[in-house]
Scaffold this motif. Structure first.
Motif, PDB file in Angstrom:
ATOM      1  N   THR A 136     -17.837 -51.466  17.267  1.00 14.45           N
ATOM      2  CA  THR A 136     -16.836 -50.651  16.583  1.00 14.45           C
ATOM      3  C   THR A 136     -17.512 -49.535  15.804  1.00 14.45           C
ATOM      4  OG1 THR A 136     -15.756 -52.769  16.247  1.00 14.45           O
ATOM      5  CG2 THR A 136     -14.697 -50.858  15.270  1.00 14.45           C
ATOM      6  N   GLY A 137     -18.649 -49.877  15.178  1.00 12.86           N
ATOM      7  CA  GLY A 137     -19.404 -48.874  14.440  1.00 12.86           C
ATOM      8  C   GLY A 137     -19.873 -47.743  15.343  1.00 12.86           C
ATOM      9  N   VAL A 138     -20.338 -48.093  16.536  1.00 13.56           N
ATOM     10  CA  VAL A 138     -20.796 -47.079  17.495  1.00 13.56           C
ATOM     11  C   VAL A 138     -19.641 -46.165  17.873  1.00 13.56           C
ATOM     12  CG1 VAL A 138     -21.647 -46.684  19.832  1.00 13.56           C
ATOM     13  CG2 VAL A 138     -22.641 -48.491  18.430  1.00 13.56           C
ATOM     14  N   PHE A 139     -18.512 -46.764  18.201  1.00 13.42           N
ATOM     15  CA  PHE A 139     -17.320 -45.987  18.532  1.00 13.42           C
ATOM     16  C   PHE A 139     -17.032 -44.976  17.424  1.00 13.42           C
ATOM     17  CE2 PHE A 139     -12.719 -45.813  17.561  1.00 13.42           C
ATOM     18  CZ  PHE A 139     -12.294 -45.059  18.646  1.00 13.42           C
ATOM     19  N   LYS A 140     -17.102 -45.457  16.188  1.00 16.31           N
ATOM     20  CA  LYS A 140     -16.812 -44.596  15.040  1.00 16.31           C
ATOM     21  C   LYS A 140     -17.803 -43.448  14.908  1.00 16.31           C
ATOM     22  CE  LYS A 140     -16.823 -44.864  10.745  1.00 16.31           C
ATOM     23  NZ  LYS A 140     -17.394 -45.351   9.521  1.00 16.31           N
ATOM     24  N   SER A 141     -19.093 -43.772  15.035  1.00 15.68           N
ATOM     25  CA  SER A 141     -20.120 -42.740  14.893  1.00 15.68           C
ATOM     26  C   SER A 141     -19.991 -41.670  15.967  1.00 15.68           C
ATOM     27  CB  SER A 141     -21.514 -43.358  14.975  1.00 15.68           C
ATOM     28  OG  SER A 141     -21.807 -44.032  13.786  1.00 15.68           O
ATOM     29  N   VAL A 142     -19.726 -42.104  17.216  1.00 13.46           N
ATOM     30  CA  VAL A 142     -19.629 -41.147  18.313  1.00 13.46           C
ATOM     31  C   VAL A 142     -18.430 -40.222  18.110  1.00 13.46           C
ATOM     32  CG1 VAL A 142     -19.199 -40.893  20.784  1.00 13.46           C
ATOM     33  CG2 VAL A 142     -20.850 -42.576  19.961  1.00 13.46           C
ATOM     34  N   ILE A 143     -17.288 -40.818  17.753  1.00 17.21           N
ATOM     35  CA  ILE A 143     -16.098 -39.989  17.511  1.00 17.21           C
ATOM     36  C   ILE A 143     -16.364 -39.015  16.361  1.00 17.21           C
ATOM     37  CG2 ILE A 143     -13.677 -40.041  16.770  1.00 17.21           C
ATOM     38  CD1 ILE A 143     -13.863 -41.130  19.488  1.00 17.21           C
ATOM     39  N   GLY A 144     -17.026 -39.503  15.311  1.00 22.15           N
ATOM     40  CA  GLY A 144     -17.338 -38.637  14.171  1.00 22.15           C
ATOM     41  C   GLY A 144     -18.174 -37.450  14.593  1.00 22.15           C
ATOM     42  N   LEU A 145     -19.191 -37.715  15.416  1.00 25.36           N
ATOM     43  CA  LEU A 145     -20.068 -36.648  15.897  1.00 25.36           C
ATOM     44  C   LEU A 145     -19.276 -35.649  16.731  1.00 25.36           C
ATOM     45  CD1 LEU A 145     -23.029 -35.789  15.860  1.00 25.36           C
ATOM     46  CD2 LEU A 145     -23.368 -37.057  17.970  1.00 25.36           C
ATOM     47  N   VAL A 146     -18.449 -36.173  17.657  1.00 22.50           N
ATOM     48  CA  VAL A 146     -17.637 -35.295  18.506  1.00 22.50           C
ATOM     49  C   VAL A 146     -16.711 -34.431  17.650  1.00 22.50           C
ATOM     50  CG1 VAL A 146     -15.758 -35.265  20.199  1.00 22.50           C
ATOM     51  CG2 VAL A 146     -17.705 -36.807  20.521  1.00 22.50           C
ATOM     52  N   PHE A 147     -16.090 -35.043  16.644  1.00 22.53           N
ATOM     53  CA  PHE A 147     -15.156 -34.305  15.792  1.00 22.53           C
ATOM     54  C   PHE A 147     -15.848 -33.197  15.016  1.00 22.53           C
ATOM     55  CE2 PHE A 147     -10.712 -35.527  15.109  1.00 22.53           C
ATOM     56  CZ  PHE A 147     -10.586 -36.419  16.145  1.00 22.53           C
ATOM     57  N   ILE A 148     -17.025 -33.495  14.472  1.00 14.04           N
ATOM     58  CA  ILE A 148     -17.671 -32.485  13.633  1.00 14.04           C
ATOM     59  C   ILE A 148     -18.172 -31.335  14.505  1.00 14.04           C
ATOM     60  CG2 ILE A 148     -20.027 -33.418  13.518  1.00 14.04           C
ATOM     61  CD1 ILE A 148     -19.966 -32.720  10.521  1.00 14.04           C
ATOM     62  N   LEU A 149     -18.692 -31.657  15.681  1.00 13.06           N
ATOM     63  CA  LEU A 149     -19.145 -30.597  16.584  1.00 13.06           C
ATOM     64  C   LEU A 149     -17.956 -29.776  17.067  1.00 13.06           C
ATOM     65  CD1 LEU A 149     -21.861 -32.492  18.683  1.00 13.06           C
ATOM     66  CD2 LEU A 149     -22.186 -30.954  16.740  1.00 13.06           C
ATOM     67  N   GLY A 150     -16.868 -30.472  17.406  1.00 17.21           N
ATOM     68  CA  GLY A 150     -15.669 -29.788  17.882  1.00 17.21           C
ATOM     69  C   GLY A 150     -15.073 -28.883  16.813  1.00 17.21           C
ATOM     70  N   ALA A 151     -14.976 -29.417  15.581  1.00 17.17           N
ATOM     71  CA  ALA A 151     -14.401 -28.627  14.499  1.00 17.17           C
ATOM     72  C   ALA A 151     -15.254 -27.400  14.214  1.00 17.17           C
ATOM     73  CB  ALA A 151     -14.271 -29.482  13.238  1.00 17.17           C
ATOM     74  N   ASN A 152     -16.561 -27.582  14.308  1.00 20.39           N
ATOM     75  CA  ASN A 152     -17.475 -26.473  14.064  1.00 20.39           C
ATOM     76  C   ASN A 152     -17.272 -25.370  15.100  1.00 20.39           C
ATOM     77  OD1 ASN A 152     -19.719 -25.475  12.481  1.00 20.39           O
ATOM     78  ND2 ASN A 152     -20.896 -25.666  14.359  1.00 20.39           N
ATOM     79  N   LYS A 153     -17.134 -25.786  16.362  1.00 19.65           N
ATOM     80  CA  LYS A 153     -16.944 -24.836  17.445  1.00 19.65           C
ATOM     81  C   LYS A 153     -15.620 -24.091  17.264  1.00 19.65           C
ATOM     82  CE  LYS A 153     -18.718 -24.887  21.995  1.00 19.65           C
ATOM     83  NZ  LYS A 153     -19.190 -25.723  23.090  1.00 19.65           N
ATOM     84  N   LEU A 154     -14.599 -24.874  16.921  1.00 20.29           N
ATOM     85  CA  LEU A 154     -13.268 -24.289  16.737  1.00 20.29           C
ATOM     86  C   LEU A 154     -13.296 -23.253  15.605  1.00 20.29           C
ATOM     87  CD1 LEU A 154     -10.405 -24.829  17.929  1.00 20.29           C
ATOM     88  CD2 LEU A 154      -9.949 -26.117  15.841  1.00 20.29           C
ATOM     89  N   ALA A 155     -13.991 -23.620  14.506  1.00 23.36           N
ATOM     90  CA  ALA A 155     -14.066 -22.705  13.361  1.00 23.36           C
ATOM     91  C   ALA A 155     -14.714 -21.389  13.768  1.00 23.36           C
ATOM     92  CB  ALA A 155     -14.846 -23.355  12.226  1.00 23.36           C
ATOM     93  N   LYS A 156     -15.738 -21.478  14.613  1.00 22.94           N
ATOM     94  CA  LYS A 156     -16.409 -20.256  15.065  1.00 22.94           C
ATOM     95  C   LYS A 156     -15.496 -19.446  15.963  1.00 22.94           C
ATOM     96  CE  LYS A 156     -21.302 -21.376  14.929  1.00 22.94           C
ATOM     97  NZ  LYS A 156     -22.377 -21.971  15.728  1.00 22.94           N
ATOM     98  N   LYS A 157     -14.758 -20.158  16.799  1.00 24.46           N
ATOM     99  CA  LYS A 157     -13.904 -19.484  17.765  1.00 24.46           C
ATOM    100  C   LYS A 157     -12.793 -18.696  17.091  1.00 24.46           C
ATOM    101  CE  LYS A 157     -13.223 -20.840  22.456  1.00 24.46           C
ATOM    102  NZ  LYS A 157     -13.117 -22.019  23.302  1.00 24.46           N
ATOM    103  N   VAL A 158     -12.203 -19.279  16.046  1.00 19.18           N
ATOM    104  CA  VAL A 158     -11.104 -18.572  15.387  1.00 19.18           C
ATOM    105  C   VAL A 158     -11.617 -17.501  14.427  1.00 19.18           C
ATOM    106  CG1 VAL A 158      -9.451 -20.442  15.628  1.00 19.18           C
ATOM    107  CG2 VAL A 158     -10.857 -20.312  13.570  1.00 19.18           C
TER     108      VAL A 158
END
Lengths: 290, 324
Positions: free
Chosen positions: B296-318
């Motif tokens: 469960t911890g792994v699932f959480k860490s991976v999703i967290g990483l994906v979210f932060i990278l995704g949010a960062n990309k989105l912020a740059k895009k807008v």
């Protein structure tokens, strides 16, 4: 220039902010009041009120008369003093070399450190490491696993980078090595940042709870926050304090609970003026460069 | 100053003789010259290795049927079985839902008040008033969640809390907010607000202080009132800080504030308050299902990483700037 509506807006702003500040202070005041309210007052008023007409310090006498709270305070003070010293030592020794562009592998190491902010192994693998290292059920389990905070590390590194290089170079010309330069020149110049980071670490240790419940099962090693939580939730204060005095039975349990809360708050209030002085600067350095 | 700009010319023949050998020797010499610097770093590096990188390797136990006695080298491998068990568990949809709801609540009801408090303080002209309000409001940030829980207890405890007593005396019945599922989340959010809003405002106040004052003067000349100034100068001035903090929040969207929730949680409010981390904690440290908890911890860490990278990309895009 100042219009009528402007003045109205200003009035509302001041009122709302003043109210907000009061509502921040109010619960702390009430905790203190509860901690000195005798049973007679509770019975007379049908509960705790804001301004009781008599007060008692019996609850404080009881918690310091038992061994549970003083023991827990002793553990917490040890963790705070020794832990903060080690935190500062290890963080400074890591931050100083990494503040110098000439240090080999600097970028790689920094990247590896910052990556830990983005990804971590999680609760369970860390717990297993603590067990494997033999820290489990020792006081060190509450110190070593939090040795460096990446946030504090970045604050310190940024500060070291901002120091004037000329002074250090002069020291080196005079024959100081890396360690001598750090100890004799850099650290004395860094007193404000050491104070800031030290207070951050210190408060963290004083408030330590999770390392206590995860890595320590021995009740005699419980820090104050754990004892405090048990106190708040217990139905029987005398059992929790492991004493059986008749004086204790005459106090409302909530009074004793809140006296313990007050004891845990007090040191924070004492160091608060120092925190105040330094920490905004610290937060800013960390936020800008971190 | 001029000498520094002139590039240092290396003797050409030295480079030609054997580039790799000198390069290697040079880096060795550099390493030797910095030996004390390298030695200094050992304790800190050891810390990061042992408490951050070894646990990352420890993620492997999520793919094992881990047993404390057999250890990581002796426990049998089970592939994705643990993940399947977690995702098929009846608890999973519940804890995922609770985690997301509490996280979103925190973003909306805690991030916005930070901004609002900063904007209000920014409008205050009286220096001392501003300082007093600030000093008082960021104080609770340094109190532990246990203490905050104690304070919540003093106000809302059944039978003795100030608020509870008040409600009873008014004849509105007996309240038990601490174990009432309807009030658990609001209680979390409100106490988080009390503890952290003053601290959260500081970073915006710093951003506000760095806005060029000439912009306001120019706006006044142009006839802009208070609200137009706020809309066109003040808010754009803190936008980048807000986006940055939002990105960081996205990275920890599956955290939902374990420290606080664990302390406030009790069995009666599991339905609304049990989050991923508290569940992992019980599975791992109380029931000793290390592998399930780690998965469960792994699932959480991976999703967290994906979210932060995704949010960062989105912020740059807008059109804004990301963290990196």
């Amino acid at each position: 220039m100042v219009t009528k509506s402007d003045r109205l807006v200003n009035g509302v702003l001041y009122a709302v902010l003043a109210l907000f500040a009061l509502s921040t202070l109010f619960p702390l005041y009430f905790v203190f009041v509860m901690s000195v309210t005798p049973y007679t007052e509770v019975l007379r008023n049908g509960g705790f009120i804001l301004w009781p007409s008599s007060f008692t310090l019996q609850a404080y006498k009881e918690i310091f008369g038992s061994s549970r709270i003083p023991d827990a305070l002793q553990i917490t003070v040890f963790i705070t003093v020794v832990g903060t010293f080690l935190n500062l030592l290890v963080t400074a020794l890591l931050a100083y070399p990494l503040s110098k562009k000439s240090t080999p592998w600097r970028n790689g190491i920094l990247l590896a450190i910052i990556f830990t902010l983005l990804f971590n192994g999680g609760l369970i693998p860390t717990y297993l490491v603590v067990r494997e290292l033999g820290l489990y059920n020792t006081v060190w389990a509450m110190i070593v696993p939090g040795m460096v905070s990446t946030f504090n590390f970045l604050i310190m590194k940024t500060y070291f980078e901002s120091l004037p290089q000329e002074v250090e170079e002069a020291a080196r010309v005079d024959g100081c090595g890396d360690i001598a330069t750090l100890v004799r020149i850099v650290l004395p110049l860094s007193a404000p940042i050491l104070a800031t980071v030290g207070l951050f670490y210190g408060i963290g240790h004083w408030n330590e709870y999770f390392k206590g419940i995860m890595y320590v099962t021995d009740r005699s090693l419980a820090p104050i926050q754990i004892v405090l939580r048990n106190m708040i939730q217990t139905p029987s204060i005398s059992q929790e304090l492991a004493v059986n005095s008749t004086d204790l039975a005459q106090l409302p349990p909530e009074t004793v609970k809140m006296a313990t809360v007050a004891v845990a708050i007090l040191p924070i209030i004492i160091v608060y003026p120092f925190l105040q002085k330094y920490f905004i600067k610290g937060v800013m350095i960390g936020a800008i460069k971190g | 100053m001029n000498e520094a700009i002139t590039p240092i010319k290396q003797p050409a023949n030295a480079v030609e003789t054997s580039a790799t050998a000198t390069g290697f020797r040079k880096s060795l010499r550099r390493l030797y010259r910095s030996k004390w610097m390298m030695i200094m770093m050992i304790p800190g590096l050891l810390y990061y290795l042992l408490f951050h990188y070894v646990p990352m390797v420890g993620i492997l136990i999520a793919f094992q049927d881990y047993n404390l006695l057999k250890g990581i080298w002796g426990s049998p491998w089970v592939g994705w079985d643990n993940f399947r068990t977690v995702f098929n568990s009846p608890d999973f949809p519940l804890i995922l839902r609770n985690t997301l709801i509490i996280s979103v609540y925190r973003i909306v009801f805690n991030m916005l008040p930070d901004v609002i408090l900063a904007l209000m303080l920014n409008e205050i002209r009286s220096r001392w008033f501003k300082r007093v309000v600030q000093t008082i409001t960021y104080g609770p940030h340094f109190l532990s969640w246990i203490i905050v829980y104690g304070i919540v207890f003093s106000l809302f405890a059944p039978g003795s809390g100030l608020f509870t007593t008040f409600v009873r005396d008014m004849g509105w019945g007996d309240l038990n907010l601490l174990t009432d599922a309807n009030y658990f989340r609001p209680l979390l959010i409100a106490s988080d607000l009390w503890k952290n809003v003053g601290f959260g405002a500081i970073i915006y106040l710093a951003a506000l202080a760095s806005i060029n004052q000439e912009l306001y003067e120019a706006a006044v000349v142009d006839g802009a009132g208070r609200w137009r100034q706020m809309w066109h100068i003040t808010l754009p001035g803190i936008r980048s800080v807000f986006v940055l903090l939002l990105i960081l929040r996205m990275g920890s969207i599956l955290d939902a504030g374990f420290d606080q929730v664990y302390i406030f949680l009790n069995a009666r409010v599991y339905d609304v308050g049990d989050i991923i981390d508290t569940w992992v904690f019980r599975q791992g440290l109380e029931q000793l299902n290390f592998s399930i908890a780690a998965a469960t911890g792994v699932f959480k860490s991976v999703i967290g990483l994906v979210f932060i990278l995704g949010a960062n990309k989105l912020a740059k895009k807008v059109g804004g700037s990301g963290i990196w």
